[in-house]
Write an enzyme that holds these catalytic residues in place. Structure first.
Site, mmCIF file in Angstrom:
data_model
loop_
_atom_site.group_PDB
_atom_site.id
_atom_site.type_symbol
_atom_site.label_atom_id
_atom_site.label_comp_id
_atom_site.label_asym_id
_atom_site.label_seq_id
_atom_site.Cartn_x
_atom_site.Cartn_y
_atom_site.Cartn_z
ATOM 1 N N GLY A 12 0.792 -1.230 0.000
ATOM 2 C CA GLY A 12 0.000 0.000 0.000
ATOM 3 C C GLY A 12 0.816 1.268 0.000
ATOM 4 O O GLY A 12 0.349 2.299 0.483
ATOM 5 N N SER A 13 2.023 1.244 -0.560
ATOM 6 C CA SER A 13 2.829 2.466 -0.576
ATOM 7 C C SER A 13 2.177 3.543 -1.453
ATOM 8 O O SER A 13 2.228 4.730 -1.114
ATOM 9 C CB SER A 13 4.263 2.184 -1.022
ATOM 10 N N ASN A 14 1.554 3.153 -2.560
ATOM 11 C CA ASN A 14 0.815 4.136 -3.362
ATOM 12 C C ASN A 14 -0.407 4.651 -2.608
ATOM 13 O O ASN A 14 -0.752 5.828 -2.705
ATOM 14 C CB ASN A 14 0.393 3.534 -4.713
ATOM 15 N N LYS A 58 -12.008 -13.442 -3.014
ATOM 16 C CA LYS A 58 -12.335 -13.345 -4.441
ATOM 17 C C LYS A 58 -13.822 -13.579 -4.717
ATOM 18 O O LYS A 58 -14.428 -12.876 -5.523
ATOM 19 C CB LYS A 58 -11.479 -14.335 -5.233
ATOM 20 N N LEU A 84 -4.383 -6.593 -7.293
ATOM 21 C CA LEU A 84 -3.940 -7.630 -8.216
ATOM 22 C C LEU A 84 -5.037 -8.495 -8.826
ATOM 23 O O LEU A 84 -4.766 -9.252 -9.756
ATOM 24 C CB LEU A 84 -2.903 -8.520 -7.524
ATOM 25 N N ASN A 101 -6.844 2.708 -12.714
ATOM 26 C CA ASN A 101 -5.754 1.832 -12.309
ATOM 27 C C ASN A 101 -4.441 2.479 -12.731
ATOM 28 O O ASN A 101 -4.400 3.247 -13.685
ATOM 29 C CB ASN A 101 -5.907 0.470 -13.004
ATOM 30 N N HIS A 103 -0.594 1.358 -13.963
ATOM 31 C CA HIS A 103 0.171 0.210 -14.454
ATOM 32 C C HIS A 103 1.635 0.622 -14.557
ATOM 33 O O HIS A 103 1.931 1.704 -15.072
ATOM 34 C CB HIS A 103 -0.363 -0.233 -15.820
ATOM 35 N N ASP A 144 -5.840 -4.047 -18.339
ATOM 36 C CA ASP A 144 -4.964 -2.999 -18.862
ATOM 37 C C ASP A 144 -5.346 -2.481 -20.248
ATOM 38 O O ASP A 144 -4.492 -2.016 -20.995
ATOM 39 C CB ASP A 144 -3.502 -3.495 -18.895
ATOM 40 N N GLU A 173 5.226 6.909 -10.076
ATOM 41 C CA GLU A 173 3.906 6.652 -9.479
ATOM 42 C C GLU A 173 3.625 7.638 -8.359
ATOM 43 O O GLU A 173 2.553 8.247 -8.305
ATOM 44 C CB GLU A 173 3.845 5.219 -8.945
#
Length: 188
Positions: A12-14, A58, A84, A101, A103, A144, A173
């Protein structure tokens, strides 16, 4: 107040970077963090910032429980920041052009199923690319392939390892992802 929900599967750094960017913003708020990983460090970040969090599996993602939780927060934007799993069509249809998202490559290159994180950086290195970068895009039903919002390149000719490439991409990012999110709100 514009509301953002964040999805992440790991560290979770972003997510942390986005939280910090909007911390003192009085028009944009992070209202929820969702993860499919019970042990994800992003949960510690949610707790530290006192942000509502949801852990799911999921089947809960695909069967509607996650959509119910999202709807309860009424977000203006859903941001996948290191998430992911393939995002389900029923959520995409409920939130058209409101799911984005990031990428870690210049799409359409190095995208698709299985192309995330170090898999991408290793492929870029193996192909002796001179540059790579980031792509921020809307999410559609294919990995993507959604409409591009933003791309930025970085020279990697001096990089000898996938880790060095990852570091350069992560810097992009951190610099551009929150700004791209903010611009989405100011352009509407």
């Amino acid at each position: 107040m514009k509301k953002i929900v964040l999805f992440a599967s790991g560290n979770g750094s972003n997510v942390e970077n986005i939280i910090q960017y909007f911390k003192n913003n009085d028009t944009i708020s992070i209202v929820g963090i969702f993860t499919n990983n019970l042990h994800a460090k992003v949960l510690d970040r949610a707790k530290k910032h006192n942000i509502f969090s949801v852990i799911f599996n999921k089947s809960e993602l695909n069967e509607g429980l996650v959509l119910e939780k999202i709807n309860s927060l009424q977000p203006d934007l859903i941001v996948l920041a290191g998430f992911l799993l393939k995002f389900p069509e029923h959520i995409i249809k409920e939130y058209p052009n409101k799911i984005i998202n990031i990428h870690p490559a210049l799409l359409p290159n190095y995208g698709g199923k299985g192309m995330y994180g170090m898999n991408v950086h290793n492929a870029v290195l193996e192909n002796n690319e001179k540059e790579t970068g980031i792509t921020i895009h809307f999410v559609n039903e294919h990995y993507d392939e959604g409409e591009f919002i933003f791309q930025h390149k970085v020279n990697i000719q001096n990089c000898k390892t996938a880790e060095e490439i990852a570091t350069k991409v992560q810097e992009l990012e951190y610099e551009f992802f929150p700004k791209a999110i903010e611009k989405l709100f100011t352009n509407h």
